[in-house]
Design a protein around this motif. Structure first.
Motif, mmCIF file in Angstrom:
data_model
loop_
_atom_site.group_PDB
_atom_site.id
_atom_site.type_symbol
_atom_site.label_atom_id
_atom_site.label_comp_id
_atom_site.label_asym_id
_atom_site.label_seq_id
_atom_site.Cartn_x
_atom_site.Cartn_y
_atom_site.Cartn_z
ATOM 1 N N PRO A 43 40.021 49.956 38.100
ATOM 2 C CA PRO A 43 41.262 48.997 37.966
ATOM 3 C C PRO A 43 41.659 48.306 39.416
ATOM 4 O O PRO A 43 42.211 47.410 39.339
ATOM 5 N N ALA A 44 41.424 49.107 40.374
ATOM 6 C CA ALA A 44 41.764 48.444 41.694
ATOM 7 C C ALA A 44 41.084 47.252 42.140
ATOM 8 O O ALA A 44 41.524 46.211 42.795
ATOM 9 N N ARG A 45 40.020 46.804 41.289
ATOM 10 C CA ARG A 45 39.459 45.619 41.454
ATOM 11 C C ARG A 45 40.326 44.395 41.244
ATOM 12 O O ARG A 45 40.274 43.194 41.814
ATOM 13 N N ASP A 46 41.302 44.659 40.127
ATOM 14 C CA ASP A 46 42.187 43.669 40.029
ATOM 15 C C ASP A 46 43.153 43.517 41.022
ATOM 16 O O ASP A 46 44.102 42.535 40.941
ATOM 17 N N MET A 47 43.272 44.219 41.823
ATOM 18 C CA MET A 47 44.310 44.189 42.848
ATOM 19 C C MET A 47 43.896 42.774 43.812
ATOM 20 O O MET A 47 45.026 42.231 44.366
ATOM 21 N N GLN A 48 42.822 42.323 43.672
ATOM 22 C CA GLN A 48 42.647 41.241 44.480
ATOM 23 C C GLN A 48 41.611 40.228 43.330
ATOM 24 O O GLN A 48 40.753 40.542 42.738
ATOM 25 N N ASP A 49 42.192 38.996 43.027
ATOM 26 C CA ASP A 49 41.573 38.077 42.107
ATOM 27 C C ASP A 49 40.506 37.518 42.740
ATOM 28 O O ASP A 49 40.536 36.998 43.599
ATOM 29 N N THR A 50 39.241 37.814 42.251
ATOM 30 C CA THR A 50 37.988 37.404 42.680
ATOM 31 C C THR A 50 37.362 36.227 42.030
ATOM 32 O O THR A 50 37.332 35.823 41.140
ATOM 33 N N PHE A 51 36.673 35.214 42.959
ATOM 34 C CA PHE A 51 35.983 34.249 42.721
ATOM 35 C C PHE A 51 34.663 34.819 42.541
ATOM 36 O O PHE A 51 34.240 35.564 43.529
ATOM 37 N N TYR A 52 33.701 34.372 41.810
ATOM 38 C CA TYR A 52 32.259 34.901 41.906
ATOM 39 C C TYR A 52 31.477 33.621 41.713
ATOM 40 O O TYR A 52 31.941 32.529 41.526
ATOM 41 N N LEU A 53 30.525 33.829 42.614
ATOM 42 C CA LEU A 53 29.593 32.585 42.777
ATOM 43 C C LEU A 53 28.688 32.395 41.484
ATOM 44 O O LEU A 53 27.837 33.185 40.981
ATOM 45 N N ALA A 54 28.682 31.200 40.764
ATOM 46 C CA ALA A 54 27.562 30.815 39.864
ATOM 47 C C ALA A 54 26.314 31.150 40.145
ATOM 48 O O ALA A 54 25.826 30.856 41.164
ATOM 49 N N ARG B 153 25.564 39.550 41.650
ATOM 50 C CA ARG B 153 27.148 39.373 41.811
ATOM 51 C C ARG B 153 27.643 39.183 43.272
ATOM 52 O O ARG B 153 28.269 39.869 43.841
ATOM 53 N N LEU B 154 27.179 37.771 43.725
ATOM 54 C CA LEU B 154 27.878 37.592 45.189
ATOM 55 C C LEU B 154 29.122 36.586 44.846
ATOM 56 O O LEU B 154 29.649 36.237 43.608
ATOM 57 N N LEU B 155 29.850 37.018 45.876
ATOM 58 C CA LEU B 155 31.223 36.632 45.945
ATOM 59 C C LEU B 155 31.949 36.144 47.282
ATOM 60 O O LEU B 155 31.206 36.693 48.267
ATOM 61 N N PRO B 156 32.605 34.992 47.415
ATOM 62 C CA PRO B 156 33.362 34.939 48.675
ATOM 63 C C PRO B 156 34.539 36.027 48.814
ATOM 64 O O PRO B 156 35.254 36.434 47.836
ATOM 65 N N ARG B 157 33.962 36.669 49.982
ATOM 66 C CA ARG B 157 34.776 37.848 49.964
ATOM 67 C C ARG B 157 36.222 38.117 49.960
ATOM 68 O O ARG B 157 36.773 36.918 50.382
ATOM 69 N N THR B 158 36.748 39.018 49.227
ATOM 70 C CA THR B 158 38.448 38.859 48.955
ATOM 71 C C THR B 158 39.039 39.703 50.131
ATOM 72 O O THR B 158 40.111 39.591 50.198
ATOM 73 N N HIS B 159 38.405 40.329 50.875
ATOM 74 C CA HIS B 159 38.834 40.873 52.111
ATOM 75 C C HIS B 159 37.825 41.264 53.214
ATOM 76 O O HIS B 159 36.735 41.027 52.951
#
Ligand code: YSA
Length: 331
Positions: free
Chosen positions: A147-158, A164-170
């Motif tokens: 559930p802690a993943r929801d602490m930061q709303d994540t963009f994912y790269l199409a 599952r690459l993503l612009p880092r959330t922190h």
């Protein structure tokens, strides 16, 4: 061409034009105009074929003479300007002034923080802005569905579903990168941009900076963490700055805390949120194959944009990311 005398006229015109010409630049353009491949002389020479047969030879001779004369004229003009002494320099004229650039206020805060932490023995490392799921979440004790993943709303790269690459959330993923394959002890900070799918307002931006810190050694306590943060913030904001720690939760630290600061010179001493921190969770050490029975560490993640807002009295975080040089010109 009908009249071989046209060559003489051409030379006379060139002589007159040259006499009226002042600069070497104009002279060289005039030379092209008369002697160039598509110039006036070449035009006339091409016309020789239309001259009556009886006069054609005479026209040819006149053409050659005109060419020689024009070359001589332009050469002489060139030599004369080369021989002339350069214009004298007027040393009383004001110099050329250049507009100086300015550092962005967030860059100023980041540089100052880097200097302060270097002074405390930390080295500055860099990490990628496009991160994988392991470094941004999983190795930080946030498995899929945590559930802690929801602490930061994540963009994912199409198109990166498999990795599952993503612009880092922190910037916390750089903690893992710094420890993986390295030997303890470690003492690093890592500044950089992070990205969250957030509604923006005066204190929240979807793109913002963080400054992460990590120290792991054999005997490290929460008191060390408090000491490092307090001395860094006092160095940045003045000896009268106060720091307070509130209990909080992050899956990668235990115990965890939120850091607040207050300074009498900033918003009348109001308490303001600075970042999160805590003692590195044993599972995080295990994830990088370090032994939690022998090692302890602390980590923190600060918000330099918010610190810059406080330090420079800027009301809206969005102005840091707007293309308006009037903001920069003040620093
Ligand atoms: C916690 C424990 C650690 O051991 C290491 C790091 C951390 C921090 C954690 N990774 C984190 O990101 N916490 S946070 O979401 O609360 O963000 C940290 C700081 O970034 C905030 O205190 C705030 O100063 C800033 N911040 C967060 N969202 C922001 C923002 N700044 C501007 N705009 C936003 N949307």
């Amino acid at each position: 061409m009908h009249d071989p005398n046209e060559f003489e006229q051409l030379v006379a015109d060139a002589e007159k034009a040259l006499a009226d010409t002042k600069t070497p630049d104009r002279r060289s353009r005039l030379a092209t105009e008369y002697l160039g491949r598509n110039g006036k002389l070449a035009d006339l020479i091409r016309g020789i074929k239309d001259v009556d047969e009886a006069d054609r030879r005479k026209a040819g001779i006149a053409g050659n003479a005109a060419k020689a004369r024009l070359e001589q004229l332009f050469d002489a003009a060139k030599n004369e300007s080369a021989a002339r002494p350069a214009e004298p320099v007027d040393v009383t004229l004001p110099g050329t002034s250049y507009r100086l650039g300015h550092y962005h206020p967030v860059t100023l805060v980041l540089r100052e923080l880097e200097d302060i932490f270097r002074g405390l023995g930390f080295s500055v490392v860099d990490g990628p802005e496009v991160e994988d799921d392991w470094h941004n979440f999983e190795a930080l004790n946030m498995p899929v569905d945590h559930p802690a993943r929801d602490m930061q709303d994540t963009f994912y790269l199409a198109g990166s579903e498999d990795r599952r690459l993503l612009p880092r959330t922190h910037t916390s993923g750089v903690q893992i990168r710094a420890m993986e394959g390295a030997e303890p002890p470690i003492r690093i900070i890592t500044p950089g941009l992070v990205y969250r799918n957030e509604a923006e307002d005066a204190t929240h931006s979807a793109v913002f900076h963080q400054l992460e810190g990590l120290l792991v050694d054999d005997r490290v306590t929460f008191a060390d963490l408090k000491g490092v943060i307090a001395s860094a913030m006092r160095a940045l904001l003045g000896a009268d700055a106060k720091i307070r720690f509130r209990p909080s939760y992050f899956p990668y630290t235990e115990p965890s805390a939120e850091i607040d600061m207050s300074s009498p010179r900033i918003r009348g001493g109001e308490w303001l949120e600075l970042g999160g921190c805590g003692m590195v969770h044993p599972q995080v050490l295990r994830n990088v194959k370090w032994d939690p029975a022998k090692l302890r560490g602390f980590a923190f993640g600060l918000g330099p944009d918010r610190i810059a807002m406080l330090k420079y009295g800027i009301e809206d975080i969005r102005s840091f990311f707007a293309p308006d040089v009037r903001l920069l010109e003040q620093f």
